[in-house]
Scaffold this active site. Structure first.
Site, mmCIF file in Angstrom:
data_model
loop_
_atom_site.group_PDB
_atom_site.id
_atom_site.type_symbol
_atom_site.label_atom_id
_atom_site.label_comp_id
_atom_site.label_asym_id
_atom_site.label_seq_id
_atom_site.Cartn_x
_atom_site.Cartn_y
_atom_site.Cartn_z
ATOM 1 N N ALA A 77 -23.746 -45.127 55.325
ATOM 2 C CA ALA A 77 -24.245 -45.540 56.638
ATOM 3 C C ALA A 77 -23.832 -46.928 57.115
ATOM 4 C CB ALA A 77 -25.768 -45.433 56.658
ATOM 5 N N ALA A 78 -23.506 -47.860 56.209
ATOM 6 C CA ALA A 78 -23.182 -49.226 56.652
ATOM 7 C C ALA A 78 -21.874 -49.244 57.455
ATOM 8 C CB ALA A 78 -23.063 -50.146 55.441
ATOM 9 N N GLY A 129 -23.759 -48.704 62.744
ATOM 10 C CA GLY A 129 -23.529 -48.350 64.148
ATOM 11 C C GLY A 129 -23.778 -46.881 64.451
ATOM 12 N N LYS A 130 -23.331 -46.007 63.567
ATOM 13 C CA LYS A 130 -23.516 -44.570 63.795
ATOM 14 C C LYS A 130 -24.983 -44.160 63.601
ATOM 15 C CE LYS A 130 -18.731 -43.317 62.730
ATOM 16 N NZ LYS A 130 -18.258 -44.679 62.458
ATOM 17 N N ASP A 181 -25.864 -43.429 44.743
ATOM 18 C CA ASP A 181 -24.469 -43.012 44.627
ATOM 19 C C ASP A 181 -24.299 -41.743 45.458
ATOM 20 O OD1 ASP A 181 -21.988 -42.029 43.918
ATOM 21 O OD2 ASP A 181 -22.248 -42.356 41.768
ATOM 22 N N ASP A 198 -19.419 -40.442 56.928
ATOM 23 C CA ASP A 198 -18.440 -41.398 57.461
ATOM 24 C C ASP A 198 -17.865 -42.136 56.250
ATOM 25 O OD1 ASP A 198 -17.064 -42.749 59.564
ATOM 26 O OD2 ASP A 198 -18.419 -44.454 59.299
ATOM 27 N N CYS A 226 -11.748 -43.766 59.570
ATOM 28 C CA CYS A 226 -11.049 -44.578 60.577
ATOM 29 C C CYS A 226 -9.629 -44.867 60.105
ATOM 30 C CB CYS A 226 -11.819 -45.851 60.890
ATOM 31 S SG CYS A 226 -12.283 -46.813 59.450
#
Length: 366
Positions: A172-173, A176-177, A225, A243, A297
């Site tokens: 999650a870090a 933003g999402k 983990d 992500d 990305c």
């Protein structure tokens, strides 16, 4: 014999007449100064680019993307043409902010007939490069907006979270999402996980900056983990966002430490295995009938479609989900790689639409 002053003035030559175009000299000087400044900036930017990474990308992406890579490279290596989107925070709305964005030429990023577009998700972009001023973190005060790459919202739109669903943001870090998901809906249970300790603190700070206390109490932030979550929490979630950690082409190109950059490129080969493990774990954590979105990305085929194909070939309980309608609906603002499958898309940065890289793929558990 000295002449009187009046006579001496009469003998002096008349002052030269101004040459035609003399008034243009200050403009020309200003133009030259501006050009010199731009050239200096270009040279400075060029020095910042990590040649080791660029050479590596040049070989790989010329092979994978062909002529398309040239245009993408020109954007990725020239930050002055980068664009930034402004995601509004529905928990601290400001009419003044909307007016300011309108005056500065911003418009809604998503206007087409998307399959999923909650009215509460408001993101603004503009075609010209530049960055809206960032807001500093203030304890006890919610920020009004989040600056991000507009392509980062496509995984969230593909996930289609609805009120009451149990959701996991596996990696999650910086958050933003996660913030974007909460702009769209109110999950029944929202689990934000980040294994890395430093990034986990960053995630927590982001959540505190954008989400009010009553809601933050319902969000679980963990440092598990990700490859083990499927065994720890089997079939617990309706929607999962993966992500995944990836090459991050945009930032790697500007690595300041050549040794670190070289090490990254060596370790890059191991990323696809980690991504595969994260996906396999996420599938275990997903309820039957639940959906999963995978995103990175990077432009790298090894970390994108190759990973998804490996999952589809090795996991018999998942199937691809068509996201081509979403891609079609946002095609005015985003450039996509042609020839991808219907369950995936790859956003390619180009001048005027400098979003991405962002790979998105969607799967469903049967």
């Amino acid at each position: 014999m000295r002449l009187p002053r009046a006579a001496s003035r009469l003998l002096l030559p008349p002052p030269p007449r101004p040459r035609a175009g003399a008034a243009l000299l200050p403009r020309r000087a200003a133009a030259r100064a501006s050009e010199q400044l731009e050239n200096k900036t270009k040279r400075k930017l060029q020095k910042q680019i990590c040649q080791v990474v660029l050479d590596h990308f040049e070989k790989q992406y010329t092979r994978e993307l062909g002529d398309t890579w040239t245009n993408v490279r020109d954007v990725l290596t020239y930050p002055l043409c980068w664009q930034y989107a402004v995601l509004l925070n529905k928990f601290n709305q400001s009419a003044e902010l909307k007016n300011t964005l309108h005056v500065k030429g911003y418009h809604p990023a998503f206007q087409g007939p998307l399959p999923y577009l909650p009215a509460s998700l408001k993101c603004y972009i503009r075609r010209t490069p530049g960055r809206f001023p960032a807001q500093k973190h203030q304890a006890g005060k919610l920020k009004e907006y989040y600056l991000l790459n507009a392509a980062s919202l496509l995984p969230v739109l593909a996930l289609e979270v609805k009120d009451g669903e149990d959701v996991l943001d596996l990696c999650a870090a910086p958050g933003g999402k996660s913030v974007a998901i909460l702009q769209c809906a109110y999950p029944g249970q929202f689990h934000c996980n980040e294994y890395d300790d430093l990034r986990s603190r960053w995630l927590k700070k982001t959540i505190e900056s954008f989400i009010p206390d009553p809601l933050t109490n319902l969000i679980m932030i963990s440092k598990l983990d990700g490859t083990q979550i499927g065994d720890l929490k089997p079939e617990l979630y309706d929607k999962i966002l993966v992500d995944a950690p990836c090459s991050n082409d945009r930032s790697w190109l500007f690595s300041s430490d050549i040794q670190q950059a070289t090490l990254r490129l060596i370790q890059r080969k191991e990323l696809s295995f980690l991504q595969f493990q994260l996906l396999r774990s996420a599938i275990k954590a997903l309820r039957p009938g639940g959906s999963l979105v995978y995103s990175t990305c990077t432009l790298s085929k090894a970390e994108n479609s190759d990973v998804i194909n490996l999952i589809l070939n090795s996991c018999t309980n998942v199937m691809p989900v068509d996201i081509s309608e979403m891609a079609k609906a946002v095609s005015q603002e985003f450039t996509f790689l042609s020839g991808t499958q219907q369950h995936e898309l790859l956003v390619l940065p180009e001048k005027g639409r400098a979003w991405g890289p962002m790979y998105v793929a969607k799967l469903k558990k049967m």
